[in-house]
Enzyme design. Structure first.
Site, PDB file in Angstrom:
ATOM      1  N   HIS A  84       6.521  27.125  61.955  1.00 31.41           N
ATOM      2  CA  HIS A  84       7.748  26.436  62.382  1.00 31.41           C
ATOM      3  C   HIS A  84       8.882  26.732  61.404  1.00 31.41           C
ATOM      4  CE1 HIS A  84       5.973  23.569  59.587  1.00 31.41           C
ATOM      5  NE2 HIS A  84       7.047  22.829  59.592  1.00 31.41           N
ATOM      6  N   HIS A 130      10.790  24.965  59.179  1.00 37.38           N
ATOM      7  CA  HIS A 130      11.178  24.239  57.966  1.00 37.38           C
ATOM      8  C   HIS A 130      11.216  25.150  56.726  1.00 37.38           C
ATOM      9  CE1 HIS A 130      10.011  20.232  60.017  1.00 37.38           C
ATOM     10  NE2 HIS A 130      11.287  20.528  60.185  1.00 37.38           N
ATOM     11  N   ASP A 136      10.274  24.984  53.694  1.00 37.99           N
ATOM     12  CA  ASP A 136       9.105  25.221  52.842  1.00 37.99           C
ATOM     13  C   ASP A 136       8.060  26.110  53.531  1.00 37.99           C
ATOM     14  OD1 ASP A 136       8.800  22.974  54.564  1.00 37.99           O
ATOM     15  OD2 ASP A 136       7.103  22.228  53.400  1.00 37.99           O
ATOM     16  N   HIS A 137       8.383  26.593  54.739  1.00 40.78           N
ATOM     17  CA  HIS A 137       7.489  27.523  55.455  1.00 40.78           C
ATOM     18  C   HIS A 137       8.101  28.913  55.613  1.00 40.78           C
ATOM     19  CE1 HIS A 137       4.543  24.413  56.738  1.00 40.78           C
ATOM     20  NE2 HIS A 137       5.565  23.672  56.344  1.00 40.78           N
TER      21      HIS A 137
END
Ligand SMILES: [Zn+2]
Length: 291
Positions: free
Chosen positions: A95, A97, A99-100
């Site tokens: 996804h 976000h 932090d990804h």
């Protein structure tokens, strides 16, 4: 209220709560047949301080790299060193976000490989990161089966391989999953938990924390926890329209006060669901009552 993003919420909590997660070794570890993991430090939600990068494929490659989330150059260098002699097929995202995706552009550029994600993720990332290949629910990509699991994020995908599921932010091995109504949806999240539960049981490989061997037990635990919370949210409501801040002590009295900025978002996600269920009502000025 200004620009409200999950990243800004995470930042608020990071300012108040130290990361207490275990020290994580920067050496890849085999977690399932054909899947290795490397945990890299990211700006995520405490107590987690790392995002797992999963490398899928044979030992000698080619590998698909799932969620290279670290924006920090010295963390990206660790990943580069691990991948040094491996052919890379693609970058996959669960996804949108931060932090990804924090290391996705650098990695894709360095190895000249596509970045693949769900169309809703690509839309969310427009102007931030170019997704070059779209993945649909049920599609097989690099031997993985993509399963669309919206709720935490609209375009969230899990990736199944044999008896393992790369679970992104559907569940966490450390910390909790935030459903923030600005980009998440509690109704969809619950349906996605049920959807995963209805599929053949697997080990869940979360984006934060260690593998979860009994996937179905964890999914049932998450569903039960959200139902418990919904009950408390319902119990906090009266016939008098009441602001969120006054509902929190009842609905989230068991949650440390420093987490209340997050709890308030989650409370709103529950209220949105209850409103659609015909059990709660917003008076138009952010005050809620029971129906
Ligand atoms: Zn997330």
């Amino acid at each position: 209220m200004g620009e409200l993003t999950i990243e800004s919420l995470y930042e608020q909590v990071r300012a108040a709560v130290p990361a207490t997660g275990p020290e994580v070794s920067a050496v890849p570890v085999q977690v399932a047949s054909g899947i290795r993991v490397l945990a890299l430090r990211t700006p995520t939600l405490p107590p987690a301080a790392h995002t797992n990068v999963y490398m899928v494929g044979p030992e000698q490659g080619p590998v698909a790299v799932v969620d290279p989330g670290s924006p920090y150059p010295e963390q990206q260098a660790i990943l580069d060193a691990v991948l040094e002699n491996l052919p890379i097929a693609m970058v996959l995202l669960t996804h949108h976000h931060g932090d990804h995706i924090g290391g996705a552009a650098a990695l894709a550029e360095r190895w000249n490989v596509p970045i693949a994600a769900h169309a809703a993720t690509a839309r969310r990332l427009a102007g931030i990161l170019e997704v070059t290949q779209l993945i649909e629910d049920g599609e097989t990509i690099h031997g993985l089966t993509a399963v669309h699991t919206p709720g935490h994020a609209e375009g969230h995908l899990c990736y199944e391989l044999g008896a393992a599921t790369i679970a992104g932010d559907m569940v966490a091995g450390i910390g909790t999953i935030l459903i923030d109504p600005s980009e998440g949806d509690m109704v969809l999240y619950l349906a996605s938990l049920e959807r995963l539960l209805a599929r053949p049981p697997t080990t869940l490989l979360p984006a934060h924390g260690p593998p979860i061997a009994d996937g179905p037990a964890k999914l049932r635990e998450y569903l039960a926890h959200r139902m418990m919370r919904e009950g408390r949210v319902l119990a906090s409501l009266t016939a008098d329209p009441t602001p969120l801040s006054a509902l929190l002590p009842t609905a989230y009295g068991d949650t440390p006060r420093m987490l209340w900025p997050l709890a308030e978002r989650s409370l709103l996600a529950h209220l949105d669901k209850l409103s659609r269920d015909g059990r709660a009502r917003d008076d138009g000025s952010g005050r809620w009552s029971r129906l």
